[in-house]
Design an enzyme around this catalytic site. Structure first.
Site, mmCIF file in Angstrom:
data_model
loop_
_atom_site.group_PDB
_atom_site.id
_atom_site.type_symbol
_atom_site.label_atom_id
_atom_site.label_comp_id
_atom_site.label_asym_id
_atom_site.label_seq_id
_atom_site.Cartn_x
_atom_site.Cartn_y
_atom_site.Cartn_z
ATOM 1 N N GLU A 173 0.811 -1.224 0.000
ATOM 2 C CA GLU A 173 0.000 0.000 0.000
ATOM 3 C C GLU A 173 0.850 1.284 0.000
ATOM 4 O OE1 GLU A 173 -4.064 0.037 1.311
ATOM 5 O OE2 GLU A 173 -3.373 1.126 3.078
ATOM 6 N N LYS A 175 0.854 4.605 1.049
ATOM 7 C CA LYS A 175 0.051 5.230 2.111
ATOM 8 C C LYS A 175 0.895 6.243 2.857
ATOM 9 C CE LYS A 175 -2.626 3.348 6.048
ATOM 10 N NZ LYS A 175 -2.845 2.142 6.876
ATOM 11 N N LYS A 236 -7.610 2.596 -3.728
ATOM 12 C CA LYS A 236 -8.063 2.415 -2.340
ATOM 13 C C LYS A 236 -8.891 3.641 -1.965
ATOM 14 C CE LYS A 236 -7.647 -0.317 1.351
ATOM 15 N NZ LYS A 236 -6.737 -0.031 2.423
ATOM 16 N N GLU A 285 -14.338 -5.968 0.873
ATOM 17 C CA GLU A 285 -13.748 -6.020 2.217
ATOM 18 C C GLU A 285 -14.788 -6.280 3.304
ATOM 19 O OE1 GLU A 285 -10.609 -3.129 3.355
ATOM 20 O OE2 GLU A 285 -12.037 -2.542 4.904
ATOM 21 N N ASN A 307 -10.416 -7.401 6.816
ATOM 22 C CA ASN A 307 -9.659 -6.338 7.473
ATOM 23 C C ASN A 307 -9.546 -6.634 8.967
ATOM 24 O OD1 ASN A 307 -8.259 -4.021 8.061
ATOM 25 N ND2 ASN A 307 -9.540 -2.712 6.758
ATOM 26 N N GLU A 343 -5.771 -8.314 5.675
ATOM 27 C CA GLU A 343 -5.462 -6.881 5.603
ATOM 28 C C GLU A 343 -5.190 -6.279 6.982
ATOM 29 O OE1 GLU A 343 -8.849 -6.050 2.109
ATOM 30 O OE2 GLU A 343 -8.743 -4.786 3.879
ATOM 31 N N SER A 344 -4.199 -5.413 7.046
ATOM 32 C CA SER A 344 -3.897 -4.540 8.200
ATOM 33 C C SER A 344 -3.173 -5.236 9.360
ATOM 34 C CB SER A 344 -5.176 -3.910 8.786
ATOM 35 O OG SER A 344 -5.839 -3.140 7.830
HETATM 36 O O1 LIG Z 1 -5.695 2.920 8.587
HETATM 37 C C1 LIG Z 1 -6.597 3.596 9.142
HETATM 38 O O2 LIG Z 1 -6.381 4.318 10.118
HETATM 39 C C2 LIG Z 1 -7.976 3.572 8.596
HETATM 40 C C3 LIG Z 1 -8.969 4.314 9.214
HETATM 41 C C4 LIG Z 1 -10.262 4.338 8.720
HETATM 42 C C5 LIG Z 1 -10.574 3.623 7.585
HETATM 43 C C6 LIG Z 1 -9.599 2.873 6.959
HETATM 44 C C7 LIG Z 1 -8.317 2.835 7.457
HETATM 45 N N1 LIG Z 1 -7.327 2.119 6.837
HETATM 46 C C8 LIG Z 1 -7.478 1.353 5.667
HETATM 47 C C9 LIG Z 1 -6.819 0.059 5.839
HETATM 48 O O3 LIG Z 1 -7.502 -0.852 6.213
HETATM 49 C C10 LIG Z 1 -5.327 -0.033 5.707
HETATM 50 O O4 LIG Z 1 -4.829 1.061 5.019
HETATM 51 C C11 LIG Z 1 -4.754 -1.280 5.030
HETATM 52 O O5 LIG Z 1 -5.430 -2.432 5.318
HETATM 53 C C12 LIG Z 1 -3.270 -1.419 5.419
HETATM 54 O O6 LIG Z 1 -3.159 -1.484 6.818
HETATM 55 P P1 LIG Z 1 -1.753 -1.352 7.570
HETATM 56 O O7 LIG Z 1 -0.825 -2.389 7.019
HETATM 57 O O8 LIG Z 1 -2.048 -1.619 9.021
HETATM 58 O O9 LIG Z 1 -1.255 0.021 7.311
#
Ligand SMILES: O=C(O)c1ccccc1NCC(=O)[C@H](O)[C@H](O)COP(=O)(O)O
Length: 389
Positions: A173, A175, A236, A285, A307, A343-344
């Site tokens: 990502e 970001k 995204k 998602e 997620n 994800e995340s």
């Molecule tokens: O990341 C946030 O704070 C967030 C807040 C509100 C809505 C969506 C959000 N993020 C989107 C995502 O889920 C992440 O960007 C993506 O899955 C990557 O996650 P990470 O590896 O933890 O940065």
């Protein structure tokens, strides 16, 4: 769906607790509405003998239409709630200024603030998209797509990477910032980050395009596309309107994110059809069991992201992926040959092994790799080895 918003129809609300069991929408036919708009436009261009009566009629019709559209919005929220959707789609402005509808609806204007960050983002997006649609009407986007190059195979790239490495394919990502983490990378050059990800073995890239909450942009998406990055690109975004799908495609997206917490089933089905039509892969998602079950009941979904982040509270829990893939749900996913993305909140080789063990064949990772000085090395660190081909 959009046409439903604009034609007279009757909605029956299935929720037995609903205060609005049945509602008759404005019975103003589509043509009459078009005429209203035409009438207003001709007045704006202003002939000196433009009739005053027409102004009064137009103004009151516009007010009535605004009010009815708002009421329909409230009812759509109720329908969504019957599917377990908590995010309300009602615009933050509440009922129009001169609203004279039912007392119950008027009362709903109280406490008209978003209940959580996702709701706030979605309300803001609704306003943003309404303005964008005025500037770039959908027919201009459709026209642009007539000559657009074909999209790249997002799902195919994930499958190929998984086969090649035996590890979950990486959607890396791009970001810069997020509501939960603030600014993640100060010296942010989206094209350099994208190229570093590609060099490190990412199968696909996810590019945040929301500017208000993530400091992303469609210019970033376009720039990465134009720079010759070969990885297929996920736009995204917080998709609330089919218009955004066309827009994303004109900006170089090969895939889009559809969030089950935001979109009712009918919207998901409708958007899946449009995605197919214009060559976009949909990453659908989910975050909890209810959303997973809703999506498993819809035909044609090939890619589901789980997620680990709760978008209402920011809480991150990687065991969420495992929980949603257990038992009957896991079986259905395998039967339907759906590819699952974790994800995340993924930072270490142990995290990758954990979600792979749970059944994912791809991962979507932002923070842990984008914040490394060299994101290529960040990918090596994440997998504990070089995954570049
Ligand atoms: O990341 C946030 O704070 C967030 C807040 C509100 C809505 C969506 C959000 N993020 C989107 C995502 O889920 C992440 O960007 C993506 O899955 C990557 O996650 P990470 O590896 O933890 O940065």
């Amino acid at each position: 769906m959009e046409s439903l918003m604009h034609v007279g129809f009757r909605v029956r609300v299935i929720n037995p607790n609903s205060r609005f069991k049945s509602f008759k929408s404005p019975s103003i036919p589509m043509d009459a509405r078009r005429n209203t708009v035409t009438c207003i436009r001709s007045q704006q261009s202003g002939t000196k003998d433009g009739p005053l009566i027409a102004t009064a009629t137009s103004d009151s019709l516009v007010e009535e239409l605004k009010s009815k559209d708002w009421e329909i919005g409230v009812l759509k929220d109720e329908i969504a709630a019957t599917q377990g959707i908590r995010i309300r789609r009602r615009p933050p402005t509440g009922p129009p200024l001169h609203y004279v509808g039912p007392f119950e609806f008027r009362l709903q204007n109280e406490g008209n603030t978003p209940r959580n960050i996702l709701e706030e983002i979605v309300w803001n997006k609704d306003t943003e998209v309404t303005q964008m649609k005025e500037i770039k009407p959908i027919y201009t986007l459709k026209k642009a797509l007539e000559n657009a190059p074909p999209s790249r195979d997002f799902l195919g790239a994930l499958k190929a990477s998984y086969l090649r490495t035996g590890l979950p394919a990486l959607i890396a990502e791009v970001k810069k910032a997020s509501p939960s983490r603030g600014v993640i990378r100060e010296d942010f050059n989206p094209v350099e980050v994208a190229q570093a990800y590609e060099k490190g073995g990412a199968a696909c890239l996810s590019v945040l395009t929301d500017s208000k909450y993530f400091q992303g942009s469609f210019e970033n998406l376009e720039a990465i596309h134009s720079a010759g990055v070969k990885c297929p690109l996920l736009c995204k975004e917080f998709i609330v309107d089919a218009w955004q799908l066309y827009y994303a495609r004109t900006k170089g997206a090969d895939g889009v994110l559809l969030i089950a917490a935001v979109l009712p089933d009918l919207d998901i089905k409708y958007m899946l059809k449009i995605c197919k039509m214009i060559g976009l892969t949909a990453l659908v998602e989910v975050h909890d069991e209810n959303e997973m079950d809703r999506m498993l009941a819809i035909d044609g979904i090939e890619l589901i992201g789980i997620n680990n982040r709760n978008l209402e509270t920011f809480e991150v829990d990687t065991s969420n992926t495992k929980r949603l893939l257990e038992g009957k749900r896991g079986e259905t996913i395998r039967q339907k040959d759906i590819l699952v993305v974790g994800e995340s909140g993924l930072f270490t080789p142990a995290d990758i092994a954990y979600v792979q063990e749970a059944g994912v064949k791809a991962v979507l990772v932002g923070e842990s790799i984008v914040k490394q000085k060299d994101p290529t090395q960040g990918i090596r660190g994440l997998f504990g080895k070089d995954i570049a081909g």
